[in-house]
Scaffold this active site. Structure first.
Site, PDB file in Angstrom:
ATOM      1  N   HIS A 276      35.227  -6.967 -16.292  1.00  0.00           N
ATOM      2  CA  HIS A 276      35.477  -6.915 -14.844  1.00  0.00           C
ATOM      3  C   HIS A 276      36.883  -6.409 -14.531  1.00  0.00           C
ATOM      4  O   HIS A 276      37.160  -6.042 -13.397  1.00  0.00           O
ATOM      5  CB  HIS A 276      35.150  -8.248 -14.156  1.00  0.00           C
ATOM      6  CG  HIS A 276      36.147  -9.354 -14.308  1.00  0.00           C
ATOM      7  ND1 HIS A 276      36.033 -10.341 -15.260  1.00  0.00           N
ATOM      8  CD2 HIS A 276      37.266  -9.639 -13.616  1.00  0.00           C
ATOM      9  CE1 HIS A 276      37.034 -11.191 -15.128  1.00  0.00           C
ATOM     10  NE2 HIS A 276      37.803 -10.785 -14.147  1.00  0.00           N
TER      11      HIS A 276
ATOM     12  N   SER B 210      42.630 -12.953 -16.053  1.00  0.00           N
ATOM     13  CA  SER B 210      41.433 -12.332 -16.608  1.00  0.00           C
ATOM     14  C   SER B 210      41.818 -11.320 -17.673  1.00  0.00           C
ATOM     15  O   SER B 210      42.683 -10.479 -17.444  1.00  0.00           O
ATOM     16  CB  SER B 210      40.655 -11.613 -15.512  1.00  0.00           C
ATOM     17  OG  SER B 210      39.984 -12.551 -14.729  1.00  0.00           O
TER      18      SER B 210
ATOM     19  N   ASP C 161      31.978 -10.342 -21.247  1.00  0.00           N
ATOM     20  CA  ASP C 161      32.933  -9.795 -20.270  1.00  0.00           C
ATOM     21  C   ASP C 161      34.161  -9.183 -20.962  1.00  0.00           C
ATOM     22  O   ASP C 161      35.249  -9.737 -20.912  1.00  0.00           O
ATOM     23  CB  ASP C 161      33.350 -10.898 -19.295  1.00  0.00           C
ATOM     24  CG  ASP C 161      33.973 -10.330 -18.024  1.00  0.00           C
ATOM     25  OD1 ASP C 161      34.381  -9.152 -18.038  1.00  0.00           O
ATOM     26  OD2 ASP C 161      34.062 -11.073 -17.019  1.00  0.00           O
TER      27      ASP C 161
HETATM   28  N1  ARG Z   1      35.348 -14.912 -11.430  1.00  0.00           N
HETATM   29  C1  ARG Z   1      35.999 -13.995 -12.313  1.00  0.00           C
HETATM   30  C2  ARG Z   1      37.466 -13.892 -11.997  1.00  0.00           C
HETATM   31  O1  ARG Z   1      37.870 -13.961 -10.877  1.00  0.00           O
HETATM   32  C3  ARG Z   1      35.444 -12.634 -12.222  1.00  0.00           C
HETATM   33  C4  ARG Z   1      34.133 -12.535 -12.843  1.00  0.00           C
HETATM   34  C5  ARG Z   1      33.527 -11.184 -12.654  1.00  0.00           C
HETATM   35  N2  ARG Z   1      32.114 -11.281 -12.826  1.00  0.00           N
HETATM   36  C6  ARG Z   1      31.238 -11.235 -11.806  1.00  0.00           C
HETATM   37  N3  ARG Z   1      29.987 -11.491 -12.041  1.00  0.00           N
HETATM   38  N4  ARG Z   1      31.616 -10.926 -10.607  1.00  0.00           N
HETATM   39  O2  ARG Z   1      38.270 -13.673 -12.858  1.00  0.00           O
END
Ligand code: ARG
Length: 755
Positions: A96, A663, A232
């Site tokens: 992501h 992330s 991811d």
């Molecule tokens: N919640 C994660 C973050 O803010 C991002 C995950 C991305 N994946 C998704 N299915 N939108 O770091």
């Protein structure tokens, strides 16, 4: 009185007792805290070692030799983090995090977002369009700043002195080196100050990405949630000029030879194992007071959720109808959806965890301590009133301001208009300066090309109508931009009709019209443009009314927090304090651990391939399992990436304290080896950015062995795994059958991070 013949022994005992108390008092859980790297030795090293860290603070952050900090990358100016895993600049981050780059490199014909991509040779690696930087050093400059401040200064004077010093220190630090970036940062709300200096590498290339079905498996349904089964990750390479120094993209560039890279562990993780994460957490509000919690709950969060929900529905409709739109809006959609769900979870969490009441109780406690002493009362007695007054003032503008940010500037055409604002001002103030106008027109052309690279006018027309309609419905008319009144009058409140007219005529929605304008920019064209009018009335409201009012209120609030945080630290000096996240490099450490999300429910600390197969749903694009993946998983073809238990571990959780910006961060074991890539937080602790929840809060990471499995077994890009420094602890040698002298198990060759 304790008597002993050996006072030294007693001192040692007292000392170790004190240390134990200190550690116990330090934090309720080791997992909490986003620590400053230059203070690890002083503050954290002892506790880290107690939890299983086998190295030293100097191995993490050193000014004298290669250390882990040299292998941790800041993406852009901190939108994500990454880690170097080879001597040739190979970098891992999240899928992501690479998403926008991957989307930009995708076309309907060559859709690498959907299908994945792997460079089989280095000349196939593709320019990613973002830079990465590596921390060079951190200097605390609190004394320098404090020396320039006096008690008599107003908040405004204080702020201006501080920012002057910050600018000066930053420009001194980068003088003569165009590749350096210096960030002057305030910590603990203006109680401490630091300078962070980075080296920036602009040439970064995409090396590989799994298909969306792996990289985003579970989609928005599983986002922010455990148990998780997402691959991811994506892979990039950092390039440098032939001299090894940063350089803009060029075919002459060569892979970066980093000072240090992470060895990769094949051992996996067990419950209770030490784990630490280094990266760039963006922002937390752990000191937010009860007034702040209330405002967020009453106004800000519900507004954001509502506006984003509306926007997502419109985008989705258009994306489903057209493949080209699906690609163009993929990253935009994901971004809006991510924080839409975040705010839903945060509201729920704040309520369920009774955060308002807990904050209030803490404040009572603090003020009782303050009021118990006249000198303290003099210094800190006004904290509560300052904050209450500031928040009451801000509350009057909060909704309108949130709607401006999220709704008005959530329209693509308004954002595009903003990019032409400089040119408009130039035409208004200094229309004779043709050279400057031409330069600005060129700039505008470039900016618009960027915007239109992933733009669909039909989608944006409906979004724009929807957004301004929401403003008309929900915001106090006295705080609406003029354009809303115009629509009410001229279009009888029909925002669709208005948007239709706007999109039919504006230079911001059509290339031919834009190019004709830019060839001969004239002020009156911009003044008559409906898109520019919408932008200008929104901007005007924000700049002239809402912004200044909020900033006045905020000055009062900031002062309240500065004093509140100082008082809290003075009250509990033995506690280990850490500053709120602010896009500076931090370390968090703790242990791998499971949790109980609710009564009678237990969540294990890792997931396996079985969960992928269980979640598979060919009719739902969030849960598609590619045929090849399914075949390999069913055959249990895991090779050396299998866990001891024979399964393939996909994700795991640990007690680490991360937030957005983290992330892509490396998850590191006690030996300094990479065990995972951090990518998310869990639903039960969504209030965590405001209040850490030790029993519930977990970091979700992708197990590095799954990453390697995808690259090697699924994608057939083993050459990339071969580039890494893999480590596996040999199993203990079986007991010798005969009574011969046992040969010691071969020493694990500790991989040297390249110096
Ligand atoms: N919640 C994660 C973050 O803010 C991002 C995950 C991305 N994946 C998704 N299915 N939108 O770091």
């Amino acid at each position: 009185m304790i008597h002993s013949k050996n006072p030294n022994m007693i001192m040692k005992k007292v000392y170790s007792l004190l240390l134990a108390c200190l550690l116990a008092a330090g934090s309720a859980t080791a997992g909490e805290g986003m620590w400053l790297l230059n203070k690890l030795k002083q503050v954290n090293e002892a506790q880290m070692r107690e939890l299983g860290f086998k190295l030293t603070a100097e191995d993490v952050y050193s000014l004298n030799h290669a250390s882990m900090k040299d292998a941790v990358a800041r993406l852009g100016s901190g939108f994500c983090s990454g880690e170097l895993v080879s001597a040739d600049g190979l970098m891992l981050t999240n899928h992501h995090c690479g998403y926008s780059a991957i989307q930009s490199l995708s076309t309907v014909k060559d859709d690498i977002l959907t299908n994945g991509f792997w460079a089989m040779t280095r000349d196939q690696e593709k320019p990613a369009g973002f830079s990465v930087s590596f921390l060079q050093y951190i200097t605390e400059v609190t004394d320098t700043v404090r020396a320039a401040l006096t008690a008599e200064m107003t908040e405004a004077q204080r702020d201006s002195v501080i920012s002057e010093i910050g600018d000066r220190l930053a420009s001194q630090a980068t003088a003569g080196n165009p590749h350096l970036d210096a960030n002057f940062k305030s910590m603990f709300e203006g109680n401490e100050f630091y300078l962070f200096v980075y080296k920036v590498y602009p040439d970064v290339r995409l090396v590989g990405t799994p298909p969306n079905a792996i990289g985003k498996f579970g989609g928005d349904t599983d986002n922010w949630q455990w148990p998780r089964h997402t691959g991811d990750f994506s892979m990039f390479r950092v390039y440098a000029g032939p001299d090894g120094e940063p350089a803009n993209y060029s075919t002459d560039n060569v892979p970066l030879k980093p000072k240090s890279h992470f060895p990769v562990s094949l051992d996996g993780v067990k419950k209770g194992d030490f784990s630490m994460i280094m990266g760039f957490p963006g922002s937390t509000e752990r000191f937010l007071n009860s007034d702040g919690v209330k405002l967020a709950l009453d106004v800000e969060q519900p507004s954001r959720v509502k506006i984003r929900g509306e926007k997502l529905a419109i985008m989705k409709k258009h994306m489903n109808a057209d493949d080209a739109v699906r690609l163009k809006y993929a990253a935009k959609y994901a971004q809006v959806a991510n924080y839409w769900k975040y705010f839903i979870g945060q509201q729920k969490g704040l309520k369920r965890q009774h955060v308002f009441d807990r904050k209030k109780a803490q404040e009572d406690d603090l003020m009782a301590w303050v009021n118990a002493d006249p000198a303290r009362k003099l210094k800190y007695g006004g904290i509560r009133e300052d904050l209450a007054k500031g928040y009451a003032e801000r509350a009057r503008y909060e909704k309108a301001s949130t709607y401006m940010q999220e709704a008005a500037f959530g329209s693509g055409v308004v954002m595009a208009g903003f990019r032409l604002y400089g040119l408009m001002m130039q035409l208004e103030k200094d229309p004779k300066n043709e050279q400057r106008i031409t330069a600005m027109a060129d700039q505008a052309r470039g900016a618009m090309r960027g915007i239109w690279a992933d733009y669909d006018p039909a989608t944006d027309q409906e979004v724009t109508a929807g957004m301004f309609k929401l403003i008309a419905q929900d915001v106090d008319p006295a705080q609406q931009p003029d354009v809303v009144h115009t629509v009410n009058k001229k279009y009888k409140g029909d925002f669709s009709k208005w948007a239709e007219a706007l999109f039919k005529t504006s230079i911001l929605t059509d290339t031919t019209r834009l190019m004709a304008f830019l060839a001969k920019p004239q002020l009156k064209v911009l003044q008559k443009d409906m898109g520019m009018q919408a932008m200008q009335s929104s901007l005007g409201l924000y700049r002239n009314v809402l912004g200044p009012a909020i900033s006045d209120a905020q000055t009062e609030i900031d002062k309240g927090y500065r004093l509140m945080e100082a008082a809290m630290m003075e009250k509990d000096p033995q506690k280990m304090w850490y500053p709120d996240a602010n896009s500076t490099e931090r370390l968090t450490y703790g242990i791998v651990n499971d949790y109980k999300p609710a009564d009678a429910v237990h969540y294990d600390y890792f997931t396996t391939e079985l969960g992928i197969l269980q979640k598979e749903d060919p009719s739902n694009d969030e849960f598609i399992v590619p045929a090849r993946q399914k075949e390999l998983l069913l055959a249990k073809d895991f090779g050396r990436y299998a866990d001891e238990d024979g399964s393939l571990h996909i994700n795991f959780i640990s007690e680490n304290d991360i937030t957005g910006g983290n992330s892509g961060s490396p998850v590191i074991n006690g030996n300094g080896e990479l065990i995972g890539i951090a990518f998310d937080g869990n639903w039960e602790a969504m209030s965590g950015d405001i209040s850490y929840e030790p029993e519930l809060q977990r970091t979700i990471s992708v197990d590095i062995r799954y990453v390697l499995w995808v690259i090697d077994k699924f994608a057939g890009a083993k050459h990339l795994v071969d580039e890494m420094t893999l480590v596996k602890t040999p199993k203990a040698a079986p007991a010798p059958v005969e009574a011969v002298p046992a040969t010691p198990a071969p020493a694990v060759k500790k991989p040297v991070r390249k110096g």
